[in-house]
Design an enzyme around this catalytic site. Sequence first.
Site, PDB file in Angstrom:
ATOM      1  N   GLY A  40       0.844  -1.194   0.000  1.00 21.70           N
ATOM      2  CA  GLY A  40       0.000   0.000   0.000  1.00 21.70           C
ATOM      3  C   GLY A  40       0.879   1.244   0.000  1.00 21.70           C
ATOM      4  O   GLY A  40       1.889   1.313   0.705  1.00 21.70           O
ATOM      5  N   LEU A  43      -1.042   7.316   2.494  1.00 21.90           N
ATOM      6  CA  LEU A  43      -0.282   8.127   3.447  1.00 21.90           C
ATOM      7  C   LEU A  43       0.584   7.273   4.349  1.00 21.90           C
ATOM      8  O   LEU A  43       1.770   7.547   4.524  1.00 21.90           O
ATOM      9  CB  LEU A  43      -1.242   8.956   4.302  1.00 21.90           C
ATOM     10  CG  LEU A  43      -1.861  10.165   3.631  1.00 21.90           C
ATOM     11  CD1 LEU A  43      -2.802  10.854   4.598  1.00 21.90           C
ATOM     12  CD2 LEU A  43      -0.789  11.131   3.172  1.00 21.90           C
ATOM     13  N   GLY A  45       1.532   4.020   4.035  1.00 21.08           N
ATOM     14  CA  GLY A  45       2.499   3.188   3.325  1.00 21.08           C
ATOM     15  C   GLY A  45       3.636   3.994   2.719  1.00 21.08           C
ATOM     16  O   GLY A  45       4.814   3.645   2.881  1.00 21.08           O
ATOM     17  N   ARG A 330     -19.396  12.919  13.677  1.00 20.65           N
ATOM     18  CA  ARG A 330     -20.008  12.293  12.511  1.00 20.65           C
ATOM     19  C   ARG A 330     -21.096  11.295  12.853  1.00 20.65           C
ATOM     20  O   ARG A 330     -22.149  11.278  12.228  1.00 20.65           O
ATOM     21  CB  ARG A 330     -18.920  11.593  11.696  1.00 20.65           C
ATOM     22  CG  ARG A 330     -17.997  12.610  11.089  1.00 20.65           C
ATOM     23  CD  ARG A 330     -16.849  11.962  10.371  1.00 20.65           C
ATOM     24  NE  ARG A 330     -16.103  13.013   9.680  1.00 20.65           N
ATOM     25  CZ  ARG A 330     -14.970  12.813   9.027  1.00 20.65           C
ATOM     26  NH1 ARG A 330     -14.445  11.610   8.976  1.00 20.65           N
ATOM     27  NH2 ARG A 330     -14.378  13.803   8.427  1.00 20.65           N
TER      28      ARG A 330
END
Lengths: 637, 249
Positions: A40, A43, A45, A330
């Site tokens: 990956g 950000l 990785g 949220r």
Amino acid sequence: MDLKNHIPSGPIDQKWDKHRADLKLVNPANKRKFSVIVVGTGLAGSSAAATLAELGYNVQAFTYHDSARRAHSIAAQGGINAAKNYQNDGDSVWRLFYDTVKGGDFRAREANVHRLAEVSVNIIDQCVAQGVPFAREYGGYLSNRSFGGAQVSRTFYARGQTGQQLLLGAYQALMRQVGLGKVKLHNKQEMMDLIVVDGRARGIVTRNMVTGKVESHMADAVILATGGYGNVFYLSTNAMACNVTATYRAHKRGAFFANPCYTQIHPTCIPQSGDYQSKLTLMSESLRNDGRIWVPKNKGDKRAPDQIPESERDYYLERKYPSFGNLSPRDIASRAAKEACDDGRGVGPGGLGVYLDFSDAIKRLGEKVIADRYGNLFEMYERITGENPYHVPMRIYPAVHYTMGGLWVDYNLMSNVPGLFVLGEANFSDHGANRLGASALMQGLADGYFVIPYTIGGYFAQGGFSPVSQDSPVVQATVREAEEKIQKLLSINGKRSPTSFHRELGKIMWDKCGMARNEKGLTEALKRIPELREEFWQDVVIPGSGAELNQSLELGLRVADFLEFAELMCYDALHRNESCGGHFREEYQTEDGEAKRNDEEFAYVGAWEYTGVGSKPTLHKEQLEFENVQLATRSYK
Amino acid sequence: MNLRLHIWRQSGPQDTGMLKTYDVANVSEHMSFLEMLDVLNEDLIAKGELPVAFDHDCREGICGTCGMVINGRPHGPLARTTACQLHMRTFKDGDEIYIEPWRARAFPVVRDLVVDRGSFDRIIQKGGFVSVNTGNAQDGNTLPIPKLDADRAMDAAACIGCGACVAACPNASAMLFTAAKIGHLGSVPQGQAERSTRAMNMVLQMDAEGFGACTNHYECEAACPKGISADFIAQMNKDFVSSAFGGRD
């Protein structure tokens, strides 16, 4: 099995310092003798791969994209939190720590969150040094705004493209190391399996998506930074390719999956418009700084929004949560929207929407200021819906956005499989049952730039790494299994496309394991998912061969894993007899409809051990200790 | 609405490729262009044919993965819009639409509409960064940057690396892409130390990859989904020339 979280002793604000002092070091000349695989290049990785290469380790990085710059971190719009207190408004490491623990509904590990808050300030410095064009005031100093769940302005941003600019910073750091020959980057390679030798993670099996070749790659440690599993719902704000395969395959090789039922539903997304819909688009939470959310007071009010007088509007977040208002967290804002729509007061097609209205802000500040702050988001909204939000209120509805659950890791970000580290959204560690806005970017970069470079050294310094050959039987067997799975999928030659199965699974998950869950629905899902999985393995059709670029095959392999993983999620949601954060069980709510936690019985991390396809996983508990924050009912009123 | 599509089909880099015609029925105006292609692909799979391969991911216009030439224009007829953000309300019933891959020597076709843009990464590897290791940084506010400079840097940094500029250019030049990164880092103080070598090395790599030169058509600027200005090309040329003469800007 006893889950050892390896949290250092001592006062919370000294744990990380102490731990860094205690960790063994690998001397510079020896670092090049160790090799690391990073899967990956988002950000977490990219930042990890670049930083480990800077330190001198041999790094191999893998991405299924054509370039390391395309990971979905790029889509984060609003910003990144850091406890800089540049605004002099009372922020501090402690306050960011406290907000995050509370925002996570007291289901996160205190020590991890405190470390996150501590290193948040270093992230901003590092990104500024890389040339990330953060927004600035006229004096040339960094600008901030507010995000949900906080009463201070601690969010740094780069127009509405913060994730993009932070990712490009990390990508450029990574490209520099690739150019220097310190990182070998493998594009268009998808991880198929984890290779475990003598109980340690020692490599991965990948499929080259252009040639179809399945091969093994060996290393002394494996880092998964492969993001979340929100696409199990089919429709989400995730990118089309986001999937659970890497973490789920690691789970099947022994890594525990923690809190999979914690999923975040983001309140401000553009509502679905039809059955063909392939994904949902997020409108940044930052819009809630200036936009006011409302629905008509009367059920079934079909008048145009500008025809509804002020006295007949219900600004329900301002009414219910006066101290946080439109910037409520949220999970709370999403549930309130659902409640208004369930009550028949939703707006737009099907009544599945609420207004996000900028007319007051435009009156107060002028259109130009609003355009400066949110111009690109307004353009995007207009492109998708054909409506101009400067004149007509936006219509928004909650959508699946982020997954707080992930592979279980200890304080060193290592899973229970030695040598397997998990960073960013792929792990479970920092956000508890609900993530605050602008904290995902913070966590991804904290893990990659400032945590793993220290903790991986401690692992290597333990020694005992004997070379593993690609020809060894265990490696070859893992490669063969992946090849057989691909062949099996290609040979079914049924009638239904992978997408049709994915869509059906998504509907089950959204209905039964979505914004609100109950025992009956989850039990039904646990019956329905294995049936659908069975049907998939009987009736899926994958055109083309395995030895070429085959996007249907890529999707088929991912959907196959979602069909197993979905069951795990439902087991977790069913066992957790409480409501907390993003996990809302209808049976457990207060009289006014708020989530009702059960700290007596459920103040633990639920880490699940794989026991076979279709077999109920085994639960392991890591008790959460709250020594610094008092467990309290979370209130934003 | 009903549409007739002419889509470039090519099984691999060695294949010559050809346009094939497909009819798609009942397209909703609310669909994105890529969702319309999804519908076509589901049809093709149901008929036992190979679906059209195309690159895409975020479908929000930010990842830069998608890219196709639609009726002769990269990303289609709307300004500042990626193919994934192009919606079918732009088209009308009975339209014929030609869909082709980016065409450039430095972007070989992998399959159908998918091309290999690895050349962009290799340009960045030659200098599209600030050489700062993790841990080197001082406090973010010790270096005030005038708002106009920060805004200009952001204007350039908004590049999503999709390659539309190359596809639009009659010379298949990557000047706008390369200039955007040079312009971003050249507009802020952090980028000054390596400004001269950055321009030189990135431009040389751009040439080595087989991209053409700029002859001032400005097609790149018109096609750019992020509206990046060709002014940055002028800045790049200035940096390059000054570097060639051994200057430090």
